[in-house]
Design a protein around this motif. Structure first.
Motif, PDB file in Angstrom:
ATOM      1  N   LYS A   1       2.333   1.667  -3.442  1.00  0.00           N
ATOM      2  CA  LYS A   1       1.235   2.207  -4.333  1.00  0.00           C
ATOM      3  C   LYS A   1       0.975   3.577  -4.013  1.00  0.00           C
ATOM      4  CE  LYS A   1      -3.030   0.707  -6.023  1.00  0.00           C
ATOM      5  NZ  LYS A   1      -4.264  -0.171  -5.755  1.00  0.00           N
ATOM      6  N   LEU A   2       0.939   3.943  -3.020  1.00  0.00           N
ATOM      7  CA  LEU A   2       0.634   5.394  -2.519  1.00  0.00           C
ATOM      8  C   LEU A   2       1.674   6.340  -2.975  1.00  0.00           C
ATOM      9  CD1 LEU A   2      -1.130   7.480  -1.004  1.00  0.00           C
ATOM     10  CD2 LEU A   2       0.164   6.915   0.845  1.00  0.00           C
TER      11      LEU A   2
ATOM     12  N   GLU B   1       3.031  10.035  -9.685  1.00  0.00           N
ATOM     13  CA  GLU B   1       2.458  10.186 -11.168  1.00  0.00           C
ATOM     14  C   GLU B   1       1.419  11.595 -11.019  1.00  0.00           C
ATOM     15  OE1 GLU B   1       0.116   6.711 -11.772  1.00  0.00           O
ATOM     16  OE2 GLU B   1       1.728   5.578 -11.978  1.00  0.00           O
ATOM     17  N   HIS B   2       0.876  11.841  -9.851  1.00  0.00           N
ATOM     18  CA  HIS B   2      -0.082  12.896  -9.782  1.00  0.00           C
ATOM     19  C   HIS B   2       0.770  14.335  -9.898  1.00  0.00           C
ATOM     20  CE1 HIS B   2      -3.252  15.620  -8.336  1.00  0.00           C
ATOM     21  NE2 HIS B   2      -2.436  16.118  -7.505  1.00  0.00           N
TER      22      HIS B   2
ATOM     23  N   ASN C   1       3.902   5.771  -5.635  1.00  0.00           N
ATOM     24  CA  ASN C   1       3.654   5.843  -7.004  1.00  0.00           C
ATOM     25  C   ASN C   1       2.733   6.483  -7.440  1.00  0.00           C
ATOM     26  OD1 ASN C   1       6.022   4.225  -7.202  1.00  0.00           O
ATOM     27  ND2 ASN C   1       4.966   2.467  -7.454  1.00  0.00           N
ATOM     28  N   THR C   2       1.559   6.677  -6.948  1.00  0.00           N
ATOM     29  CA  THR C   2       0.263   7.367  -7.351  1.00  0.00           C
ATOM     30  C   THR C   2       0.609   8.942  -7.058  1.00  0.00           C
ATOM     31  OG1 THR C   2      -1.155   5.577  -6.803  1.00  0.00           O
ATOM     32  CG2 THR C   2      -2.160   7.878  -7.023  1.00  0.00           C
ATOM     33  N   SER C   3       1.230   9.320  -5.960  1.00  0.00           N
ATOM     34  CA  SER C   3       1.721  10.618  -5.600  1.00  0.00           C
ATOM     35  C   SER C   3       2.607  11.207  -6.618  1.00  0.00           C
ATOM     36  CB  SER C   3       2.137  10.570  -4.203  1.00  0.00           C
ATOM     37  OG  SER C   3       2.689  11.861  -4.011  1.00  0.00           O
TER      38      SER C   3
ATOM     39  N   ARG D   1       0.693  -1.186   0.003  1.00  0.00           N
ATOM     40  CA  ARG D   1      -0.233  -0.020   0.154  1.00  0.00           C
ATOM     41  C   ARG D   1       0.784   1.235   0.039  1.00  0.00           C
ATOM     42  NH1 ARG D   1      -5.872  -0.131  -0.100  1.00  0.00           N
ATOM     43  NH2 ARG D   1      -5.514   1.803   0.765  1.00  0.00           N
TER      44      ARG D   1
END
Length: 93
Positions: free
Chosen positions: A40-41, A47-48, A43-45, A37
Motif C-alpha cells: 500500500k505504501l 501515485e504521489h 502504491n501510494t508513493s 502495508r
C-alpha cells in the motif's frame, strides 16, 4: 539432610502442537499485514510521484512550441483571435 532433586523434562520442539500452531498463525497474520502495508505504501508513493510529475510546469521550449503551433492554427483560420488569446493565456499561465 535430604537433597532436593528437580528433574526437568526437556521436550523437543513440536511445530504441530496446538499452542505452537497458534504462534505460527499469529506470525503468519503479522507477516501478511506487514506485506499489505508495504504494498500500500509503495502504491501510494507511486501515485504521489505521478501526480507531482504531471503538475510540473511546461519548460520554455515546450511553451514556445505550443505557441508556434497555436499561431499557425490562428493564421490558417482554424482559430479565431479570441480563441487564440484564451489558449495563449492557458499556455503562459
Amino acid at each position: 539432610m535430604p537433597t532436593l532433586e528437580i528433574k526437568t523434562m526437556i521436550t523437543p520442539f513440536d511445530p504441530l502442537h496446538p499452542q505452537n500452531l497458534m504462534v505460527w498463525l499469529a506470525l503468519f497474520v503479522l507477516l501478511v499485514a506487514i506485506i499489505y502495508r508495504v504494498v500500500k505504501l509503495v502504491n501510494t508513493s507511486q501515485e504521489h510521484s505521478k501526480s507531482v510529475n504531471s503538475n510540473k510546469p511546461a519548460s520554455n521550449t515546450d511553451r514556445i512550441d505550443q505557441l508556434e503551433r497555436l499561431n499557425k492554427l490562428r493564421e490558417s483560420g482554424a482559430l479565431s483571435d479570441a480563441e487564440y488569446e484564451v489558449e495563449k493565456k492557458k499556455i503562459l499561465s
